[in-house]
Design an enzyme around this catalytic site. Structure first.
Site, PDB file in Angstrom:
ATOM      1  N   CYS A  34      50.565  30.280  41.704  1.00 57.45           N
ATOM      2  CA  CYS A  34      49.655  31.053  40.854  1.00 57.45           C
ATOM      3  C   CYS A  34      50.287  31.402  39.514  1.00 57.45           C
ATOM      4  CB  CYS A  34      49.238  32.353  41.516  1.00 57.45           C
ATOM      5  SG  CYS A  34      48.835  32.223  43.230  1.00 57.45           S
ATOM      6  N   CYS A 103      47.672  41.615  37.405  1.00 53.28           N
ATOM      7  CA  CYS A 103      49.117  41.801  37.246  1.00 53.28           C
ATOM      8  C   CYS A 103      49.506  43.223  37.634  1.00 53.28           C
ATOM      9  CB  CYS A 103      49.537  41.540  35.807  1.00 53.28           C
ATOM     10  SG  CYS A 103      49.333  39.827  35.331  1.00 53.28           S
TER      11      CYS A 103
END
Ligand SMILES: Cc1ncc(COP(=O)(O)O)c(C=O)c1O
Lengths: 154, 398
Positions: A34, A103
């Site tokens: 990812c 994030c």
């Protein structure tokens, strides 16, 4: 990509980068496929996080959220650190572009994973204190679960 | 080094280019003096018409085509959409519903194909090899009696790979299939002869060769019937309605003329810079060049650095005044890294660490040396904080 000044500051001058060789707890989340991995090292003394370091592979937001997360838990008790949510990281950075919000989730999970590891090392069952926590839940197959962003290679 | 540090170092010429000052000069009169509508009967309008037709002749001549085969558009995207959709829907009438393209096309082509699939067309996306080339035998095999069109890009915008266009065109013609090429990255950078290279339709865009943005052209072989794409007035031989972008069209032609002037000599110099840059970048451990070393666009460099992520590399380079791009997920608009890097077989984690630098003839060796220094610094810095890099090194020691 429009990052806030705070995000850019934490990306360009990340706080607490590095490793702790004799860490009491280490948490790693994310996966290379990812494009983001966060690893957090904790030094814990009498329930207080006396030192924290991180290493991150990932985009600007991944680095900035890791840096901010370490700042938020430094010198805090484990209980306080466990209360840090991705929202808190996000707000401390004056926000992130929508596609980068994940994030901040990774940063929250990295803290939890490190504390989980600390309890495990101490032969304490972390599940009793932290409840169920699945640090393998970050996969890029799930649409909102990666640091993806805008713009195109033209 | 300090003095250039303050100025911008532009190494993203595949994204767009600066307008050449001579192009700007050629365009300016068409905004405030010669602003007439080319369809008007009076002299002010006729001036515009005259310059548009001059521009058409220039473009036609540079591609070895005829003026009536050149249609001005709003850019590469429109040219691609027009060519592919018009041919597809026209051929459908005779029962042909199959189109062949490649996996590494620009989204202007890929998303047009997706659109056609929704309308019942069958699209074959050809694989490419590790350097980005389609396999000609495979192309041949995929053509059926239902195949209406083959659309293969001339040169790839990410990795710079230049396809064997004349051979592709030849295979298409031997099989009675129309051949379109998206030459947006190639026009103005390499010499193209549509007749010799068996091209039926070709898309180009001015902003990729120091012309203005928002203007392009579609070449259509005169033996082909192409339907209009935008309905309205009778501009562009009744095929592309809308008052002409006179300044843009004049700018496109001027830019094409200038970019093809001394092309051989300029490209020789550019390729020397490109190779110098590539050779020095490959000195960085665990780096790899993407695309073919020889058959690539003169200014294109695409390189992967293991253990780091492209967006953070771009941000650090931007801090140093260097403009570049990357095919990482964080810059591709999706969760996956660039479809081109995946198509040439790179694993996701390596594709995330790609850097594209596209030079123009204006980039100097001094700039390249400065960029090399900054890229080295940034890669080292990001690797030092990367847990992935740590793993790679540990594996190596085993
Ligand atoms: C290969 C390719 N095709 C098409 C386009 C689209 O061109 P435009 O920006 O003129 O619409 C681009 C660049 O943007 C390109 O690189």
């Amino acid at each position: 990509m429009n990052y806030s000044e705070k995000v850019m500051d934490h990306f360009v001058n990340p706080r607490n980068v590095g490793e702790i060789l004799d860490a009491d707890g280490i948490g790693e989340v994310g996966n290379p496929k990812c494009g983001d991995i966060m690893k957090i090292y904790l030094k814990i003394d009498k329930n207080i996080i006396t030192d924290v370091k991180f290493k991150t592979f990932g985009c600007g937001a991944a680095v900035a959220t890791s840096s901010m997360a370490t700042e938020l838990i430094k010198n805090k008790s484990i209980e306080e650190a466990l209360k840090i949510t991705n929202r808190a990281v996000l707000e401390a950075l004056d926000g992130l572009p929508p596609v980068k919000v994940h994030c901040s989730v990774l940063a929250e999970q990295a803290i939890k994973a490190a504390i989980w590891d600390y309890y495990t090392r101490k032969n304490i069952n972390p599940e009793i204190i932290m409840g169920k926590f699945d640090n393998t839940s970050c996969s890029c197959e799930d649409n909102n679960n990666s640091c993806s962003c805008e713009s195109n290679l033209i | 080094m300090e003095n250039i540090k303050k100025k911008l170092i532009y190494m993203d010429n595949a994204a767009t280019t600066a307008v050449d000052s001579r192009v700007l000069e050629a365009m300016l009169p068409f905004f405030t003096e010669n602003y007439g509508n080319a369809s008007s009967i009076y002299s002010l309008g006729r001036i515009s018409k005259k310059y548009i037709e001059e521009a058409r002749k220039i473009v036609a001549n540079k591609l070895n085509s005829l003026p009536e085969e050149i249609f001005f558009t709003s850019g590469g995207t429109e040219s691609d959409n027009w060519a592919i959709k018009s041919i597809a829907f026209d051929k459908l009438k005779s029962g042909k519903n199959h189109i062949i393209t490649s996996k590494i096309e620009h989204h202007a082509v890929l998303n047009t194909m997706k659109f056609l699939e929704k309308h019942g067309f069958k699209v074959t996306y050809l694989d490419v090899d590790e350097n980005g080339f389609i396999n000609l035998d495979n192309l041949h095999k995929k053509i059926t009696d239902k195949t209406a069109l083959v659309s293969i890009m001339y040169a790839n915008n990410e990795i710079g790979t230049i396809q064997d266009i004349p051979e592709i065109g030849k295979i298409c013609h031997e099989n009675n299939v129309i051949f379109h090429t998206d030459a947006v990255q190639a026009v103005g950078h390499i010499n193209i002869d549509v007749k010799k290279e068996n091209i039926d339709l070709l898309s180009l865009s001015a902003h990729k060769f120091n012309g203005p943005k928002g203007v392009g052209a579609l070449y259509v072989n005169k033996n082909l019937k192409i339907n209009s794409f935008l309905e309205g007035g009778s501009q562009e031989f009744n095929k592309r309605a809308g008052t002409e972008n006179t300044a843009g069209i004049v700018g496109l032609a001027k830019a094409l003329e200038l970019s093809l002037e001394n092309l051989g000599e300029n490209n020789q110099k550019l390729i020397s810079k490109q190779k110098y840059f590539i050779e020095n970048l490959l000195k960085i451990e665990r780096s790899r060049l993407n695309g073919d070393y020889e058959k690539r666009l003169p200014g294109n460099i695409n390189i992967c650095f293991e253990g780091i992520e492209g967006e953070s590399l771009l941000l650090l380079l931007d801090q140093a005044g260097i403009c570049a791009s990357s095919g990482s997920a964080c810059t591709s608009g999706s969760l996956d890294p660039s479809h081109v890097l995946l198509a040439i077989g790179l694993p996701h984690e390596i594709a995330h660490g790609s850097l594209r630098l596209t030079l123009s003839k204006f980039n100097t060796y001094e700039e390249i040396d400065y960029a090399l220094q900054e890229i080295n610094k940034a890669v080292t810095r990001l690797r030092n904080m990367s847990p992935l890099w740590e793993k790679i090194i540990k594996e190596e020691l085993k």
